[in-house]
Write an enzyme that holds these catalytic residues in place. Structure first.
Site, mmCIF file in Angstrom:
data_model
loop_
_atom_site.group_PDB
_atom_site.id
_atom_site.type_symbol
_atom_site.label_atom_id
_atom_site.label_comp_id
_atom_site.label_asym_id
_atom_site.label_seq_id
_atom_site.Cartn_x
_atom_site.Cartn_y
_atom_site.Cartn_z
ATOM 1 N N CYS A 1 3.354 9.482 -2.114
ATOM 2 C CA CYS A 1 2.373 8.539 -2.681
ATOM 3 C C CYS A 1 1.078 8.520 -1.878
ATOM 4 C CB CYS A 1 2.983 7.140 -2.770
ATOM 5 S SG CYS A 1 4.238 7.032 -4.052
ATOM 6 N N HIS A 2 1.198 8.376 -0.560
ATOM 7 C CA HIS A 2 -0.016 8.341 0.271
ATOM 8 C C HIS A 2 0.158 9.166 1.537
ATOM 9 C CE1 HIS A 2 0.454 4.478 -1.937
ATOM 10 N NE2 HIS A 2 -0.762 4.765 -2.333
ATOM 11 N N GLY A 3 1.186 10.008 1.575
ATOM 12 C CA GLY A 3 1.329 10.947 2.685
ATOM 13 C C GLY A 3 1.894 10.396 3.976
#
Ligand code: FES
Length: 189
Positions: A153-155
């Site tokens: 999703c955001h690493g």
């Protein structure tokens, strides 16, 4: 002889403050209704909340005997994903080689596993950033730069002990309460 004394009715009685007694009666009636309303609503609300008994009963059992080193299985615990992984010797070594002081959320592998079963890592499969399900538990999934789990999703990158190493997640993957109920079975919750 006729009694000429006037009888005071509640409506006619006036206090020193000029407030009629009837007003007190009205206020008292409203207050009683309010309390009665609360008394009815509260049991309904309390019945909707799960009791401690229900929560305590919602445990998950996982047989770990079939999990090969390097494999993980996905289960469900209280309606959320649960990862149970058997670490390889290399994954254990990598986790133990990391100084906990350098971690955002300092925990050792031993802190996150049970004594004598340091190869079994049990975590929630819920990223601690905004709750996505990280990759890395299933065969062929990306494991991120630290060989554990990766949240697309955001690493966020988690290491082989499920500890946050890079990305926005603030804390390690949660290790739920669990215990070994036999050599091969864990009970979560
Ligand atoms: S939810 Fe996992 S990195 Fe944002």
């Amino acid at each position: 002889m006729a009694d000429t004394t006037a009888t005071a009715t509640p409506e006619a009685t006036t206090t020193e403050d000029g407030i009629r007694r009837r007003d007190f009666l009205d206020i008292a009636a409203v207050s009683a209704a309010g309390i009665g309303g609360l008394a009815v609503v509260y049991p309904l609300v309390s019945q909707m909340a799960p009791s401690k008994d229900v929560l305590a009963a919602s445990t998950t059992e996982v047989d770990v005997s079939g999990i090969e080193p390097g494999q993980a299985i996905k289960a469900v615990f209280r309606k959320q994903p649960l990862f149970v992984k058997r670490l390889t010797a290399a994954e254990i070594e990598a986790a133990n080689a990391t100084s906990t002081g350098s971690l955002r959320d300092p925990e050792s592998l031993a802190d996150r596993t049970k004594e004598g079963n340091e190869d079994i890592l049990v975590t929630m499969g819920v990223c601690t950033h905004l709750g996505c399900v990280p990759l890395g538990a299933a065969e062929g999934e990306v494991k991120g730069e630290y060989g554990g789990y990766f949240c697309p999703c955001h690493g966020s990158h988690y290491d082989t002990a499920g500890r946050i190493r890079k990305g926005p997640a603030p804390t390690n993957l949660e290790v739920p309460e669990y215990e070994f109920t036999s050599d091969t079975v864990i009970q979560v919750g």
